[in-house]
Write a protein that holds these residues in place. Structure first.
Motif, PDB file in Angstrom:
ATOM      1  N   SER A  74       9.065  -1.322   7.680  1.00 56.00           N
ATOM      2  CA  SER A  74       7.674  -1.460   7.839  1.00 56.00           C
ATOM      3  C   SER A  74       7.179  -0.411   8.718  1.00 56.00           C
ATOM      4  O   SER A  74       8.250   0.120   9.296  1.00 56.00           O
ATOM      5  CB  SER A  74       7.279  -2.669   8.327  1.00 56.00           C
ATOM      6  N   PRO A  75       5.942   0.106   8.962  1.00 56.07           N
ATOM      7  CA  PRO A  75       5.564   1.001   9.785  1.00 56.07           C
ATOM      8  C   PRO A  75       6.218   0.649  11.352  1.00 56.07           C
ATOM      9  O   PRO A  75       6.133   1.555  12.115  1.00 56.07           O
ATOM     10  CB  PRO A  75       4.259   1.483   9.650  1.00 56.07           C
ATOM     11  N   ASP A 105       0.335   4.124   0.980  1.00 55.02           N
ATOM     12  CA  ASP A 105       0.347   5.238   2.187  1.00 55.02           C
ATOM     13  C   ASP A 105       0.847   4.499   3.535  1.00 55.02           C
ATOM     14  O   ASP A 105       0.615   4.916   4.535  1.00 55.02           O
ATOM     15  CB  ASP A 105      -1.069   5.464   2.311  1.00 55.02           C
ATOM     16  N   THR A 106       1.552   3.543   3.328  1.00 53.53           N
ATOM     17  CA  THR A 106       2.152   2.610   4.666  1.00 53.53           C
ATOM     18  C   THR A 106       3.008   3.427   5.159  1.00 53.53           C
ATOM     19  O   THR A 106       3.316   3.437   6.392  1.00 53.53           O
ATOM     20  CB  THR A 106       2.300   1.171   4.540  1.00 53.53           C
ATOM     21  N   CYS A 107       3.877   4.079   4.394  1.00 52.76           N
ATOM     22  CA  CYS A 107       5.123   4.562   4.945  1.00 52.76           C
ATOM     23  C   CYS A 107       5.217   6.075   3.995  1.00 52.76           C
ATOM     24  O   CYS A 107       4.881   6.189   3.009  1.00 52.76           O
ATOM     25  CB  CYS A 107       6.510   3.845   4.408  1.00 52.76           C
ATOM     26  N   GLN A 137       1.010  -0.951   0.161  1.00 53.72           N
ATOM     27  CA  GLN A 137       0.161   0.047   0.007  1.00 53.72           C
ATOM     28  C   GLN A 137       1.112   0.948   0.066  1.00 53.72           C
ATOM     29  O   GLN A 137       1.771   1.190   0.753  1.00 53.72           O
ATOM     30  CB  GLN A 137      -0.885  -0.048   1.309  1.00 53.72           C
ATOM     31  N   ASP A 174       7.422   0.315  -0.956  1.00 54.43           N
ATOM     32  CA  ASP A 174       6.360   0.777  -0.066  1.00 54.43           C
ATOM     33  C   ASP A 174       6.693   2.205   0.698  1.00 54.43           C
ATOM     34  O   ASP A 174       6.026   2.606   1.462  1.00 54.43           O
ATOM     35  CB  ASP A 174       6.007  -0.285   1.066  1.00 54.43           C
TER      36      ASP A 174
END
Length: 508
Positions: free
Chosen positions: A140-141, A33-35, A31, A111
């Motif tokens: 990852s977030p 908008d994850t990062c 996605q 991402d």
């Protein structure tokens, strides 16, 4: 003459968990908008820069020299340890694996969170000692290694060349990045690879998106020939324009271990990137204005290489290439004093020498045997996207064997401005006079590990005897002010996990 680096003893193997972690080579979907993309080395995508600190000699769970990585998050985000078998990182700590010795950053899955590629040259594969592997640990977030399962690459990976063999050292050097359109690319050096009966000739694995290529000096389109101890791929670096391959064991005529460097671009020529030229100390005819010095036995040119794409003063795009020759001798009798060359490479193929320094260059005045100037080199553009000035491009050079006072091999770091062409336009750092760095330490080999960004210089002290190590950062503005303020990462302090052995041996 001995090989350029020793072979540490170790045991261990790829586990079933690692094999199960193998996935496709291409960038996976995520996605958007994850990062928050944009910050350099931003593993959790929060818009602030982070730092990966390798400690390859650390014992993990009682396993000697298994290695670990400390992830220090910017913006007060804390820190955590990355170890084999933790989070999404497959495998388990293996004796002598030295996880965290070689690494680089890029956004492999697109991402917006930075990912880390980690070389594991001393990993056993299929029971073959030190065949080597590489991991891609995803950001990852929630942090590095806390999301998608890490990828495992070795010479059994689909599309890769050769096959795992003992002492290949797949992953001894790794370099990675992203094209302007986001497509990821990576280069892996395999300097211990034997080609036929030629031992330690060396080999390169290249990956760009879903495309893979592999080559060595007996591959069509690559000049030279495979020779014992060439160590082709001992060090590698890649930019959006060029791939630079160091081969410090290459002979130049009768001059063994003289060393040389190959250049490739990303354009595909048949089944591999297009070869565009060589650089060494015997190439006056192909380098505009010639090359300073000559190839000699044991120079080990190409032990360390680095490159950046930059805008010249008139706005043209060029690639700047730094090459270390730590085995360079002086005619005055000092041996292994070292040297460094900096070249420019233009889009039309013209290459010229911008800068040269050895311990005999006027204004250096630091000639000592076993200095090893150029054992580690880095370039950085402190004003990316702007036309270069004489001071915006920095060349950082490590001299880990330098004696400071009475402390042998305490080491030093020098920062030059290669576009001035003057060795006197520099900053010398040997830890004396900088309380944050500690006093010079005999056998500390300061200058073996550092990192540079557009904003900051990171210097590590991982090899002080009986000390776990530390990392210290200073802004370029502060450094050149003459009264720098240092930020430090020290095991057991300010949220950094305690323990370790060679904290800061690699930085990402």
């Amino acid at each position: 003459m001995t090989p350029p680096i020793p072979r540490p003893l170790r045991t261990g193997a790829l586990t079933a968990a690692m094999v199960m972690a193998l996935v496709g080579l291409g960038a996976s979907s995520a996605q958007a908008d994850t990062c928050q993309a944009g910050a350099e080395s931003d593993f959790n995508g929060d818009g602030t820069a982070d730092l990966a600190i390798g400690d390859p000699d650390a014992d993990v769970g009682g396993v000697e020299r298994a290695g670990r990585i400390t992830v220090a998050y910017g913006g007060g985000g804390g820190a955590h340890l990355l170890e084999r078998g933790s989070g999404s990182v497959p495998g388990s700590p293996g004796q002598g694996d030295r996880f965290g010795e070689a690494m680089d950053t890029f956004d492999h899955d697109g991402d917006g969170c930075t990912d880390l590629i980690v070389g594991l040259p001393y990993e056993d594969v299929n029971g073959l000692e030190e065949a080597g592997a590489a991991l891609i640990v995803y950001g990852s977030p929630t942090g590095l290694g806390e999301g998608a399962a890490a990828q495992v690459w070795d010479q059994d990976t689909a599309g890769f060349g050769g096959s795992p063999e003992a002492d290949d050292w797949f992953g001894h050097a790794v370099a990675a990045g992203n094209m302007p359109d986001g497509e990821p690319y990576a280069v892996i050096g395999i300097p211990g690879e034997s080609i036929g009966d030629v031992k330690d000739a060396g080999y390169i694995q290249y990956v760009r998106g879903d495309y893979t290529a592999n080559f060595h000096q007996d591959t069509d389109g690559v000049p030279g020939a495979t020779e014992t101890n060439d160590r082709y791929g001992f060090d590698v670096v890649v930019t959006d324009t060029l791939m630079v391959i160091g081969s410090p064991g290459e002979a130049s005529g009768p001059q063994t271990f003289a060393g040389h460097v190959h250049l490739f671009n990303h354009e595909q020529a048949d089944t591999m990137p297009d070869f565009v030229g060589s650089l060494n100390q015997d190439l006056d005819s192909s380098v505009s204005g010639g090359v300073t010095d000559v190839a000699e036995v044991g120079d080990r040119t190409g032990t360390s290489v680095h490159a950046i794409d930059y805008l010249t003063a008139d706005g043209s795009t060029e690639t700047m290439i730094a090459i270390g020759s730590p085995g360079e001798d002086l005619g005055t009798g000092e041996t292994d004093t070292g040297a460094v060359h900096v070249f420019s490479s233009q889009a039309n193929g013209t290459r010229s020498e911008l800068f040269f320094a050895d311990r005999d260059t006027g204004g250096m005045d630091l000639a000592q045997s076993s200095d090893f100037l150029g054992q580690h080199v880095r370039l950085v553009d402190t004003t990316p996207g702007q036309n270069a000035t004489t001071t915006s491009i920095k060349l950082i050079v490590g001299t880990p064997g330098h004696t400071v006072g009475q402390d042998r091999a305490a080491g030093m770091v020098q920062v030059f401005h290669p576009l001035t062409g003057a060795v006197t336009d520099r900053v010398d750092l040997d830890r004396s006079g900088h309380a944050a760095l500690g006093a010079p330490v005999a056998g500390g080999h300061f200058g073996m590990s550092f990192r540079a960004t557009a904003d900051d210089l990171y210097l590590a002290t991982p090899f002080d005897p009986d000390d776990p190590g530390a990392v210290h950062a200073v802004s370029w503005t502060d450094l050149e002010s003459g009264t720098p303020t240092w930020n430090s990462w020290i095991p057991g302090q300010n949220g950094i996990p305690a323990g370790g052995t060679a904290f800061g041996a690699a930085l990402g």
